[in-house]
Design a protein around this motif. Structure first.
Motif, PDB file in Angstrom:
ATOM      1  N   UNK A 160       0.906  -1.100  -0.117  1.00  0.00           N
ATOM      2  CA  UNK A 160       0.033  -0.041   0.156  1.00  0.00           C
ATOM      3  C   UNK A 160       0.833   1.124  -0.075  1.00  0.00           C
ATOM      4  N   UNK A 161       0.312   2.347  -0.271  1.00  0.00           N
ATOM      5  CA  UNK A 161       1.119   3.464  -0.498  1.00  0.00           C
ATOM      6  C   UNK A 161       1.482   4.083   1.010  1.00  0.00           C
ATOM      7  N   UNK A 162       2.576   4.668   1.123  1.00  0.00           N
ATOM      8  CA  UNK A 162       2.933   5.136   2.292  1.00  0.00           C
ATOM      9  C   UNK A 162       2.369   6.650   2.423  1.00  0.00           C
ATOM     10  N   UNK A 163       1.659   6.889   3.585  1.00  0.00           N
ATOM     11  CA  UNK A 163       1.025   8.253   3.767  1.00  0.00           C
ATOM     12  C   UNK A 163       1.805   9.191   4.601  1.00  0.00           C
ATOM     13  N   UNK A 164       1.909  10.401   4.136  1.00  0.00           N
ATOM     14  CA  UNK A 164       2.599  11.397   5.035  1.00  0.00           C
ATOM     15  C   UNK A 164       1.606  12.692   4.975  1.00  0.00           C
ATOM     16  N   UNK A 165       1.318  12.754   6.288  1.00  0.00           N
ATOM     17  CA  UNK A 165       0.380  13.920   6.637  1.00  0.00           C
ATOM     18  C   UNK A 165       1.156  15.440   6.528  1.00  0.00           C
ATOM     19  N   UNK A 166       0.621  16.394   5.975  1.00  0.00           N
ATOM     20  CA  UNK A 166       1.426  17.661   5.875  1.00  0.00           C
ATOM     21  C   UNK A 166       0.525  18.871   6.434  1.00  0.00           C
ATOM     22  N   UNK A 167       0.907  19.225   7.507  1.00  0.00           N
ATOM     23  CA  UNK A 167       0.164  20.186   8.124  1.00  0.00           C
ATOM     24  C   UNK A 167       0.934  21.739   7.456  1.00  0.00           C
ATOM     25  N   UNK A 168       0.050  22.603   6.613  1.00  0.00           N
ATOM     26  CA  UNK A 168       0.439  23.791   6.320  1.00  0.00           C
ATOM     27  C   UNK A 168      -0.006  24.888   6.897  1.00  0.00           C
ATOM     28  N   UNK A 169       0.385  26.336   6.490  1.00  0.00           N
ATOM     29  CA  UNK A 169      -0.253  27.364   7.162  1.00  0.00           C
ATOM     30  C   UNK A 169       0.315  27.356   8.521  1.00  0.00           C
ATOM     31  N   UNK A 170       1.299  26.750   8.957  1.00  0.00           N
ATOM     32  CA  UNK A 170       1.536  26.721  10.440  1.00  0.00           C
ATOM     33  C   UNK A 170       2.020  27.953  10.790  1.00  0.00           C
ATOM     34  N   UNK A 171       2.701  28.913  10.043  1.00  0.00           N
ATOM     35  CA  UNK A 171       3.142  30.076  10.419  1.00  0.00           C
ATOM     36  C   UNK A 171       1.965  31.162  10.706  1.00  0.00           C
ATOM     37  N   UNK A 172       0.738  31.013  10.442  1.00  0.00           N
ATOM     38  CA  UNK A 172      -0.472  31.616  10.907  1.00  0.00           C
ATOM     39  C   UNK A 172      -0.560  31.568  12.274  1.00  0.00           C
ATOM     40  N   UNK A 173      -0.192  30.480  13.011  1.00  0.00           N
ATOM     41  CA  UNK A 173      -0.183  30.607  14.511  1.00  0.00           C
ATOM     42  C   UNK A 173       1.173  31.073  15.146  1.00  0.00           C
ATOM     43  N   UNK A 174       0.898  32.019  15.991  1.00  0.00           N
ATOM     44  CA  UNK A 174       2.027  32.660  16.769  1.00  0.00           C
ATOM     45  C   UNK A 174       2.985  31.407  17.336  1.00  0.00           C
ATOM     46  N   UNK A 175       2.443  30.437  17.967  1.00  0.00           N
ATOM     47  CA  UNK A 175       3.024  29.143  18.667  1.00  0.00           C
ATOM     48  C   UNK A 175       4.078  28.797  17.709  1.00  0.00           C
ATOM     49  N   UNK A 176       3.897  28.585  16.610  1.00  0.00           N
ATOM     50  CA  UNK A 176       4.825  28.056  15.528  1.00  0.00           C
ATOM     51  C   UNK A 176       6.242  28.862  15.310  1.00  0.00           C
ATOM     52  N   UNK A 177       6.114  30.084  15.625  1.00  0.00           N
ATOM     53  CA  UNK A 177       6.902  31.121  15.540  1.00  0.00           C
ATOM     54  C   UNK A 177       7.936  30.971  17.022  1.00  0.00           C
ATOM     55  N   UNK A 178       7.247  30.643  17.783  1.00  0.00           N
ATOM     56  CA  UNK A 178       7.997  31.003  19.396  1.00  0.00           C
ATOM     57  C   UNK A 178       8.423  29.486  19.627  1.00  0.00           C
ATOM     58  N   UNK A 179       7.708  28.414  19.270  1.00  0.00           N
ATOM     59  CA  UNK A 179       8.174  27.008  19.786  1.00  0.00           C
ATOM     60  C   UNK A 179       7.557  26.128  18.892  1.00  0.00           C
ATOM     61  N   UNK A 180       8.382  25.828  17.819  1.00  0.00           N
ATOM     62  CA  UNK A 180       7.888  24.862  16.708  1.00  0.00           C
ATOM     63  C   UNK A 180       7.669  23.545  17.277  1.00  0.00           C
ATOM     64  N   UNK A 181       8.735  23.019  18.174  1.00  0.00           N
ATOM     65  CA  UNK A 181       8.368  21.692  18.898  1.00  0.00           C
ATOM     66  C   UNK A 181       7.059  21.649  19.805  1.00  0.00           C
ATOM     67  N   UNK A 182       6.730  22.666  20.426  1.00  0.00           N
ATOM     68  CA  UNK A 182       5.510  22.750  20.870  1.00  0.00           C
ATOM     69  C   UNK A 182       4.290  22.888  20.103  1.00  0.00           C
ATOM     70  N   UNK A 183       4.469  23.598  18.918  1.00  0.00           N
ATOM     71  CA  UNK A 183       3.292  23.314  17.954  1.00  0.00           C
ATOM     72  C   UNK A 183       3.152  22.375  17.468  1.00  0.00           C
TER      73      UNK A 183
END
Length: 228
Positions: A160-183
């Motif tokens: 079967x195909x391998x699935x990779x989930x890709x979350x985009x638009x992360x930089x629209x949330x301040x948490x992503x800028x401040x702490x990417x691991x936490x986000x």
């Protein structure tokens, strides 16, 4: 002694109809098998709802100029072929279509064709909205991942195909800028993604943005780590 030309033609006219069915039964399947094996690279399906960045990601992978403002894809468009370094070698990849992200009754038919054909399925979703708990975004992601689970269950493919989930638009949330691991942790623990990764043979997860060239490069670099 060689036969006169007219006799050769006469013999050929009698022999060919007899020989052709037997030859065709051998040659045609071989030709089909060769055509199926002609593509030596990997196949990737890029799927997701509207405005998640499918066309932007595809254009970037193909080396095209990424448009700052792009129109929603309303009909399946041709994909393309690109190369990515995988380990110490360059591997050729093919995306069959730039698929639209309509409502399920319209989209899933085209999605399934590319899903079934793929070695890798890259599913894009709005990470910022999922972390916010946006009900509409969470519902759409849940529906899509449940559909993928059903396709995997009914698949007749050996691998079967391998699935990779890709979350985009992360930089629209301040948490992503401040702490990417936490986000990243928040996305991973969100309801649809937590259940989805479990249902989809431990699908991989990539979080990032497609808003700038630097962010696109970073996202693709993360994506490459799950492609072998």
């Amino acid at each position: 002694m060689s036969l006169p030309w007219k006799q050769i033609v006469k013999v050929a006219a009698v022999a060919v109809p007899v020989l052709l069915p037997a030859v065709a039964s051998i040659v045609v399947p071989d030709l089909i098998a060769s055509a199926q094996k002609a593509w030596a690279g990997k196949r990737i399906a890029i799927l997701g709802r509207q405005r998640v960045g499918k066309t932007t990601l595809l254009d970037f992978l193909l080396g095209k100029e990424v448009r700052e403002v792009s129109k929603p894809t309303v009909d399946p468009a041709s994909g393309g072929i690109f190369n990515l370094p995988v380990g110490k070698k360059s591997v050729q990849f093919r995306v069959r279509h730039d698929q639209p992200g309509w409502a399920p009754e319209n989209a899933y038919k085209g999605w399934k064709e590319d899903f079934d054909d793929a070695d890798y399925v890259v599913y894009l979703f709005r990470a910022d909205l999922v972390v916010q708990g946006d009900e509409s975004a969470v519902s759409l992601v849940s529906d899509d991942l449940n559909q993928f689970k059903a396709w995997l269950k009914s698949s007749s493919k050996g691998t079967p195909p391998q699935l990779i989930l890709v979350g985009t638009w992360a930089d629209q949330n301040p948490m992503f800028i401040e702490d990417r691991d936490k986000f990243m942790s928040r996305v991973r623990q969100s309801h649809p993604i937590k259940l989805g990764t479990t249902k989809l043979n431990k699908a991989d997860l990539v979080i990032g943005s497609l808003s700038s060239d630097a962010e696109r490069k970073a996202l693709v670099k993360s994506l490459r780590s799950y492609i072998q």
